[in-house]
Every structure is written in structure tokens, then in C-alpha cells.
Design an enzyme around this catalytic site. Structure first.
Site, PDB file in Angstrom:
ATOM      1  CE  LYS A 110      -4.178  -2.494   1.282  1.00 29.35           C
ATOM      2  NZ  LYS A 110      -3.463  -3.706   1.836  1.00 29.35           N
TER       3      LYS A 110
HETATM    4  C1  LIG Z   1      -4.874  -4.531   1.432  1.00 28.60           C
HETATM    5  C2  LIG Z   1      -3.679  -5.659   1.099  1.00 28.60           C
HETATM    6  C3  LIG Z   1      -3.650  -6.639  -0.289  1.00 28.60           C
HETATM    7  C4  LIG Z   1      -5.288  -6.840  -0.833  1.00 28.60           C
HETATM    8  O1  LIG Z   1      -5.359  -5.767  -1.735  1.00 28.60           O
HETATM    9  P1  LIG Z   1      -6.362  -4.753  -2.960  1.00 28.60           P
HETATM   10  O2  LIG Z   1      -6.095  -4.261  -3.417  1.00 28.60           O
HETATM   11  O3  LIG Z   1      -7.095  -4.815  -1.385  1.00 28.60           O
HETATM   12  O4  LIG Z   1      -6.836  -6.744  -3.580  1.00 28.60           O
HETATM   13  C5  LIG Z   1      -3.233  -7.674  -0.759  1.00 28.60           C
HETATM   14  N1  LIG Z   1      -1.820  -7.700   0.554  1.00 28.60           N
HETATM   15  C6  LIG Z   1      -2.090  -6.905   1.497  1.00 28.60           C
HETATM   16  C7  LIG Z   1      -0.450  -7.119   2.248  1.00 28.60           C
HETATM   17  C8  LIG Z   1      -2.685  -5.873   1.722  1.00 28.60           C
HETATM   18  O5  LIG Z   1      -2.050  -5.024   2.744  1.00 28.60           O
END
Ligand SMILES: *Cc1c(COP(=O)(O)O)cnc(C)c1O
Length: 465
Positions: A110
């Protein structure tokens, strides 16, 4: 490039306005008026570029109302916080490729989007001589990435609610040890759902929202998707340099945000990305959509890959828009029906089309742990449980298909963020990177509050910009 809503109720708006709007004002999601496709000539030109230069080229295609030099320094600044020059290194482990997206300040993917979004918000607000109070709820990863995205920015304060005592120790420390005075952590005595309900209630008080310039930082913001398109193209080009004309990506998915960025990259690069493998944990609404052809809400079950414990994928509507051949009227009607019925059915030819874009597998927790263990045994590489869901799905795809194209598995978090699951799989706790080690010794800043909407409002009254 102008932006429109998936539900059709919006005259086209420029990029900067789309970023500030977040959710479209008609309740839909914002998308570029056209999804560009770049030809082989441009792809060739992009081949030798480093991550930041490639990011500038790709983001520029979608953003024409910010001067290029401003955009360039924004991108440089956003990714200089990563601990490797390459930003998202591609590593090869015994036949599979792993694209490490966890080298940012909070060790989860993120950061790639939120480092950029923080700088983008800050620039746009400065231009408008304005300010913003960001309010959000987190079950762990998003909150810390958002805080690191805006910490120290003059025209932004951020308020993050997390369920007191219910996020992992490392996740809590990442949020509460940030010393910057514009960051506020509220530890709510309740669950994540309580936190989310409070945030929703505060946003629904429109007078309060306007008066305090409340802003959101959730995964439906177009700029987040856009920033994520870059690493797909980056990895596909690295492999093209090695003679692979086509690749696949395996993506551990929750909100359909990351994998939708993959879809944009797939369209953008023409033939380069053959398909996307959509990997879910036991919360498998998206896998059921691909396999059974019905998008139907289920119960959320807690798993060892908690950032994917989601039943309604907030970015799915964006794909729906393309699946329905850009018929916004139909998207609107379908989404309204879904709110009531909790289910969307598709025509056979739509299901077939979706199966050309995605193959999907739902991976149990047992299989996830087994995959972490097996990968470690075979290669010495330690992956986190989210990444393992994608690796397991890639292996299922390989078993079932005759394709021998390379598969890139997205590594979405550093294993040290989920030490229990990793230790269960490999027998020892994962290594903790240097920059995470000192956190315990730092002073923590947070306030414990009851799950009460008025308390949160008065806190923002007192501490907001
Ligand atoms: C948020 C997250 C995901 C999922 O991502 P999306 O964009 O919601 O599909 C997968 N792995 C981790 C570690 C995350 O923080």
C-alpha cells in the site's frame, strides 16, 4: 485526460479534480474517459527506464493538468522513501518470479500508492490554498501506510481509528510511534467494524464534513490505482528484456484494487500481459464470480491473511464497467440491485470474457501455511501469508494449464508483519528488517476512546486544521 463515473452521472472532470473527489459524486467510481493502449514503439522506449522514470511516463498518460516537472519531483520524492533503488525488485526463486512490493516505509504494497497520494494531495491542496483533515479506519495495514504517506505535511492532518488491542503489535507500533504532530491515532474500544461505522457516520454528517474539510484515503481513489499500474508494466518490461514476450501475474486480492491496476496495465500494454491470476483466501466472492459466474455476497471469515478478509470488493465496479461495454446505465442499475439482493448474475458471454482476463483460485489457510513452508524448503525464500495465497494460486494454475509463460507473483507484505503464520510454517520467526527494530523503544502516541461518534467529532474539532 478527463474522468467519468462508472454510473454515468458526472460531466467529465480533469485528473486533479478526480483525485480530490475520491468517490464519484453520483456514487460510482471514477475512470479515465478512455483506457489508452500504447504501441510497441512506446513500449520499446520504456524498456530501459528505471522505476521512477517509467512511473513518470505512465502517470503522465493519465494526468495532463499537473506540470511534468512537478509530477516528476513528486514521483522522485514518493519513492525515495523505499529502501531499494529499484523500488519494486523482481526476484526469481526456483521457476517463479516474485515482485517485491514491500520495500516502502510500512513494509506493505500500500506504500506504493499512498506515498504518491500523500504528495499529490499536498501539492493540490497547496495550489488551492486549502487543507484537509483525513479520517479513516484501519484493521492494520492501510492506517500505517496512510500515516506514512502524509506525516509532516503542513496542509493535512490525519486521524486514524484502529480497534484497541485488536491489531498486531507491529502494526500498532508502526502507527503510534510516528512523532509528527499532524498524525492522530484513536484506539477505539471495540472492533474494526465499530471503527468503520464511526467513520461512516462522521462522513454522513455533511455539514461537519464540509466544515472540517474531511478527506478519505481509501482504495477507491483513482490515483491509488494509477500508481499501482506502474509495477506491472515495470516487471513485464524486465521480463521482456530477458526475451519473454508475454507474462502472467498472480495477485492476492481483497478489494480488487491491486488486480484492477493489473487490468489497466494489461489493456495499456496490449499483448504483454497474457492474463491475471486472481488469488483469494477463504473470502472468495471474486473466485466464485470467475468460476461460477455469480457475484454473491458471503460472510466474512477471519483468516491469517487479514488484509484480504473482504466480501464486497469496492473496486469491482470498475471492471464491471468494461465488462458491460461501458454501459454506465447498466452498471448503475446492477449496483443498485446488488445493494438489495446481494447478488449479480452474468450472461454466458460475459463470464467467458472475464475468464479470458482472469483465472481464479481460492486458497485455504492450511494451503497457505503449506505454501510458505514449501517455498522456504525449496528455495530458502520466506514469504508472508498474503503473498503465499498468490504463490499457491500460481501453482494451481501451472498444474491445470499447459501454459509455460512466466508467472510473476506479487509479494504484498514483508513476512515480518505476520510473524505467527510464518513461524507456524517454517518453524522460526521471520527476520525483522533494521528499520523496524527500534520501534519498541520509541514513545507511542495514541488516545483510547469509547466507540462513540460524538467523541470522534469533538476530537477532530479540537485537533483538526
Ligand atoms: C491490502 C492488501 C491486499 C489486498 O489488496 P487489494 O487492493 O485490496 O486487492 C493484499 N495483501 C496485503 C498485504 C494488503 O495489505
Amino acid at each position: 485526460m478527463k474522468y467519468i463515473s462508472t454510473r454515468g452521472g458526472l460531466a467529465p472532470i480533469p485528473f486533479s479534480q478526480a483525485v480530490m473527489m475520491g468517490l464519484a459524486s453520483d456514487g460510482g467510481l471514477l475512470l479515465p474517459e478512455i483506457l489508452p493502449e500504447v504501441g510497441n514503439g512506446l513500449l520499446k522506449k520504456w524498456q530501459g527506464l528505471d522505476y521512477k522514470s517509467l512511473a513518470l511516463e505512465i502517470i503522465s498518460l493519465f494526468c495532463d493538468d499537473i506540470p511534468r516537472d512537478v509530477l516528476s519531483s513528486m514521483i522522485k520524492k514518493s519513492y525515495s522513501s523505499f529502501d531499494v533503488q529499484e523500488v519494486t525488485p523482481l526476484v526469481k526463486k526456483d521457476g517463479i518470479y516474485v515482485l517485491e512490493l514491500f520495500h516502502g516505509p510500512t513494509l506493505a504494497f500500500k506504500d506504493v500508492a499512498l506515498q504518491f497520494l500523500g504528495n499529490l494531495f499536498s501539492f493540490l491542496l497547496k495550489e488551492q490554498s486549502s487543507y484537509m483533515n483525513i479520517l479513516g479506519a484501519t484493521s492494520g495495514d492501510t492506517g500505517s501506510a496512510a500515516i506514512y504517506g502524509v506525516k509532516g505535511k503542513e496542509n493535512i492532518n490525519i486521524f486514524i481509528l484502529h480497534p484497541h488491542g485488536r491489531v498486531s503489535r507491529m502494526q500498532a507500533l508502526q502507527m503510534t510511534t510516528v512523532p509528527d504532530e499532524n498524525c492522530f491515532n484513536l484506539a477505539v474500544k471495540g472492533t474494526f467494524d465499530d471503527c468503520q461505522a464511526i467513520v461512516k457516520a462522521v462522513f454522513n454528517d455533511l455539514e461537519f464534513k464540509d466544515r472540517h474539510h474531511l478527506g478519505a484515503i481509501n482504495s477507491i481513489n483513482w490515483a491509488r490505482v494509477l500508481a499501482q499500474v506502474v509495477y506491472y508494466v515495470y516487471a513485464a518490461l524486465r521480463l521482456k528484456e530477458q526475451g519473454h514476450e508475454q507474462v502472467l501475474f498472480s495477485v492476492p486480492t481483497g478489494n480488487f484494487g491491486d488486480i484492477f491496476a493489473g487490468y489497466v496495465a494489461k489493456v495499456l500494454t496490449g499483448q504483454l500481459i497474457e492474463r491475471l491470476i486472481l488469488a483469494t483466501n477463504e473470502n472468495n466472492i471474486l473466485t466464485r464470480f470467475i468460476v461460477e459466474g455469480v457475484y454473491k455476497r458471503g460472510q466474512v471469515v477471519p483468516t491469517i491473511s487479514p488484509s484480504m478478509d473482504i466480501q464486497i470488493a469496492s473496486n469491482f465496479e470498475r471492471y464491471l464497467y468494461y465488462l458491460f461495454n461501458e454501459d454506465a446505465e447498466r452498471v448503475k442499475k446492477t449496483m443498485e440491485e446488488f445493494e438489495g439482493k446481494g447478488e449479480i448474475r452474468f450472461a454466458q458471454k460475459e463470464i467467458q470474457r472475464a475468464r479470458m482476463d482472469f483465472s481464479s483460485y481460492s486458497i485455504t489457510q492450511e494451503e497457505t501455511v503449506r505454501t510458505i513452508g514449501a517455498l522456504y524448503k525449496e528455495t530458502g525464500y520466506v514469504c508472508d501469508p498474503h503473498t503465499a495465497v498468490g504463490v499457491a494460486a500460481a501453482r494451481s494454475f501451472k498444474r491445470e494449464s499447459s501454459s509455460d509463460l512466466p508467472i510473476v507473483c506479487l509479494a504484498t507484505a514483508h513476512p515480518c508483519k505476520f510473524p505467527e503464520a510464518v513461524e507456524q510454517a517454517i518453524g522460526t520467526p521471520p527476520e525483522v528488517p533494521e528499520r523496524m527494530k527500534g520501534l519498541e523503544k520509541l514513545p507511542q502516541r495514541y488516545e483510547v476512546i469509547p466507540p462513540d461518534v460524538e467523541r470522534v467529532k469533538s476530537y477532530i474539532e479540537a485537533h483538526g486544521l
